[in-house]
Write a protein that holds these residues in place. Sequence first.
Motif, PDB file in Angstrom:
ATOM      1  N   ASN A  19       0.818  -1.209   0.000  1.00 44.83           N
ATOM      2  CA  ASN A  19       0.000   0.000   0.000  1.00 44.83           C
ATOM      3  C   ASN A  19       0.852   1.259   0.000  1.00 44.83           C
ATOM      4  OD1 ASN A  19      -1.511  -2.184   1.789  1.00 44.83           O
ATOM      5  ND2 ASN A  19      -3.017  -0.993   0.658  1.00 44.83           N
ATOM      6  N   LEU A  20       2.088   1.125   0.448  1.00 45.67           N
ATOM      7  CA  LEU A  20       2.972   2.280   0.567  1.00 45.67           C
ATOM      8  C   LEU A  20       4.400   1.820   0.319  1.00 45.67           C
ATOM      9  CD1 LEU A  20       3.270   5.277   1.503  1.00 45.67           C
ATOM     10  CD2 LEU A  20       3.550   4.392   3.807  1.00 45.67           C
ATOM     11  N   ASN A  21       5.083   2.458  -0.625  1.00 43.21           N
ATOM     12  CA  ASN A  21       6.487   2.144  -0.913  1.00 43.21           C
ATOM     13  C   ASN A  21       7.374   3.270  -0.404  1.00 43.21           C
ATOM     14  OD1 ASN A  21       6.032  -0.298  -2.344  1.00 43.21           O
ATOM     15  ND2 ASN A  21       5.264   0.921  -4.033  1.00 43.21           N
ATOM     16  N   ILE A  22       8.444   2.891   0.291  1.00 41.89           N
ATOM     17  CA  ILE A  22       9.373   3.846   0.880  1.00 41.89           C
ATOM     18  C   ILE A  22      10.696   3.684   0.138  1.00 41.89           C
ATOM     19  CG2 ILE A  22      10.507   4.580   3.000  1.00 41.89           C
ATOM     20  CD1 ILE A  22       8.172   2.843   4.375  1.00 41.89           C
ATOM     21  N   GLU A  23      11.114   4.729  -0.560  1.00 37.27           N
ATOM     22  CA  GLU A  23      12.312   4.621  -1.391  1.00 37.27           C
ATOM     23  C   GLU A  23      13.600   4.914  -0.646  1.00 37.27           C
ATOM     24  OE1 GLU A  23      11.844   6.756  -5.019  1.00 37.27           O
ATOM     25  OE2 GLU A  23       9.905   5.839  -5.435  1.00 37.27           O
ATOM     26  N   THR A  24      13.601   5.918   0.228  1.00 35.28           N
ATOM     27  CA  THR A  24      14.819   6.261   0.949  1.00 35.28           C
ATOM     28  C   THR A  24      14.508   6.603   2.402  1.00 35.28           C
ATOM     29  OG1 THR A  24      14.646   8.574   0.273  1.00 35.28           O
ATOM     30  CG2 THR A  24      15.998   7.178  -1.104  1.00 35.28           C
ATOM     31  N   ALA A  25      15.519   6.529   3.231  1.00 37.75           N
ATOM     32  CA  ALA A  25      15.359   6.834   4.656  1.00 37.75           C
ATOM     33  C   ALA A  25      14.996   8.295   4.860  1.00 37.75           C
ATOM     34  CB  ALA A  25      16.655   6.518   5.397  1.00 37.75           C
ATOM     35  N   GLY A  26      14.277   8.581   5.939  1.00 34.94           N
ATOM     36  CA  GLY A  26      13.994   9.937   6.349  1.00 34.94           C
ATOM     37  C   GLY A  26      12.796  10.597   5.691  1.00 34.94           C
ATOM     38  N   GLN A  27      12.138   9.929   4.776  1.00 35.65           N
ATOM     39  CA  GLN A  27      10.995  10.514   4.095  1.00 35.65           C
ATOM     40  C   GLN A  27       9.757  10.523   4.991  1.00 35.65           C
ATOM     41  OE1 GLN A  27      11.017   7.682   0.773  1.00 35.65           O
ATOM     42  NE2 GLN A  27      11.232   9.452  -0.579  1.00 35.65           N
ATOM     43  N   VAL A  28       8.805  11.374   4.656  1.00 30.88           N
ATOM     44  CA  VAL A  28       7.463  11.323   5.224  1.00 30.88           C
ATOM     45  C   VAL A  28       6.536  11.102   4.044  1.00 30.88           C
ATOM     46  CG1 VAL A  28       5.649  12.560   6.454  1.00 30.88           C
ATOM     47  CG2 VAL A  28       8.039  12.856   7.131  1.00 30.88           C
ATOM     48  N   ILE A  29       5.903   9.919   4.001  1.00 33.83           N
ATOM     49  CA  ILE A  29       5.091   9.549   2.845  1.00 33.83           C
ATOM     50  C   ILE A  29       3.711   9.100   3.322  1.00 33.83           C
ATOM     51  CG2 ILE A  29       4.922   8.076   0.815  1.00 33.83           C
ATOM     52  CD1 ILE A  29       7.926   7.594   1.103  1.00 33.83           C
ATOM     53  N   PRO A  30       2.673   9.888   3.020  1.00 38.59           N
ATOM     54  CA  PRO A  30       1.305   9.463   3.338  1.00 38.59           C
ATOM     55  C   PRO A  30       0.673   8.770   2.133  1.00 38.59           C
ATOM     56  CG  PRO A  30       1.297  11.759   2.756  1.00 38.59           C
ATOM     57  CD  PRO A  30       2.726  11.290   2.653  1.00 38.59           C
ATOM     58  N   ASN A  31      -0.270   7.905   2.389  1.00 39.27           N
ATOM     59  CA  ASN A  31      -1.026   7.266   1.323  1.00 39.27           C
ATOM     60  C   ASN A  31      -2.375   6.827   1.870  1.00 39.27           C
ATOM     61  OD1 ASN A  31      -1.506   6.288  -1.267  1.00 39.27           O
ATOM     62  ND2 ASN A  31      -0.796   4.251  -0.730  1.00 39.27           N
ATOM     63  N   TRP A  32      -3.423   7.085   1.104  1.00 35.99           N
ATOM     64  CA  TRP A  32      -4.758   6.623   1.460  1.00 35.99           C
ATOM     65  C   TRP A  32      -4.893   5.182   1.002  1.00 35.99           C
ATOM     66  CZ3 TRP A  32      -8.882   4.689  -1.275  1.00 35.99           C
ATOM     67  CH2 TRP A  32     -10.092   4.619  -0.588  1.00 35.99           C
ATOM     68  N   SER A  33      -5.509   4.366   1.815  1.00 30.11           N
ATOM     69  CA  SER A  33      -5.684   2.958   1.488  1.00 30.11           C
ATOM     70  C   SER A  33      -7.051   2.509   1.977  1.00 30.11           C
ATOM     71  CB  SER A  33      -4.600   2.135   2.198  1.00 30.11           C
ATOM     72  OG  SER A  33      -4.753   0.774   1.924  1.00 30.11           O
ATOM     73  N   SER A  34      -7.583   1.502   1.331  1.00 27.38           N
ATOM     74  CA  SER A  34      -8.833   0.914   1.822  1.00 27.38           C
ATOM     75  C   SER A  34      -8.655  -0.590   1.937  1.00 27.38           C
ATOM     76  CB  SER A  34     -10.012   1.243   0.910  1.00 27.38           C
ATOM     77  OG  SER A  34      -9.834   0.649  -0.345  1.00 27.38           O
ATOM     78  N   SER A  35      -9.271  -1.147   2.945  1.00 23.41           N
ATOM     79  CA  SER A  35      -9.173  -2.578   3.189  1.00 23.41           C
ATOM     80  C   SER A  35     -10.413  -3.026   3.917  1.00 23.41           C
ATOM     81  CB  SER A  35      -7.939  -2.894   4.008  1.00 23.41           C
ATOM     82  OG  SER A  35      -7.755  -4.273   4.135  1.00 23.41           O
ATOM     83  N   ARG A  36     -10.755  -4.290   3.759  1.00 19.20           N
ATOM     84  CA  ARG A  36     -11.900  -4.853   4.480  1.00 19.20           C
ATOM     85  C   ARG A  36     -11.371  -5.462   5.769  1.00 19.20           C
ATOM     86  NH1 ARG A  36     -13.858  -9.471   5.700  1.00 19.20           N
ATOM     87  NH2 ARG A  36     -12.361 -10.652   4.496  1.00 19.20           N
ATOM     88  N   PHE A  37     -11.996  -5.105   6.882  1.00 21.80           N
ATOM     89  CA  PHE A  37     -11.651  -5.692   8.161  1.00 21.80           C
ATOM     90  C   PHE A  37     -12.874  -6.394   8.732  1.00 21.80           C
ATOM     91  CE2 PHE A  37      -8.315  -2.601   7.714  1.00 21.80           C
ATOM     92  CZ  PHE A  37      -7.228  -3.265   8.215  1.00 21.80           C
ATOM     93  N   PRO A  38     -12.674  -7.530   9.353  1.00 21.02           N
ATOM     94  CA  PRO A  38     -13.829  -8.230   9.917  1.00 21.02           C
ATOM     95  C   PRO A  38     -14.483  -7.413  11.020  1.00 21.02           C
ATOM     96  CG  PRO A  38     -11.807  -9.293  10.597  1.00 21.02           C
ATOM     97  CD  PRO A  38     -11.441  -8.233   9.604  1.00 21.02           C
ATOM     98  N   GLY A  39     -15.808  -7.445  11.058  1.00 19.44           N
ATOM     99  CA  GLY A  39     -16.559  -6.747  12.095  1.00 19.44           C
ATOM    100  C   GLY A  39     -16.639  -7.584  13.351  1.00 19.44           C
TER     101      GLY A  39
END
Length: 53
Positions: A30-50
């Motif tokens: 869901n999120l790829n981090i290329e180098t150290a020290g970055q701040v990278i946000p990403n919106w993601s959706s997933s199904r979680f059991p209720g």
Amino acid sequence: MALNVTAVAPAAGGYVTVWPADQLRPMASNLNIETAGQVIPNWSSSRFPGPSG
């Protein structure tokens, strides 16, 4: 479920994968981090059991 997944100042590159606990881990991240020290946000959706599973 909609999630904001954020990497904040990681020590190294890598990835984050979000998936439901009752499923096998997917092959995609869901999120790829290329180098150290970055701040990278990403919106993601997933199904979680209720409460009933």
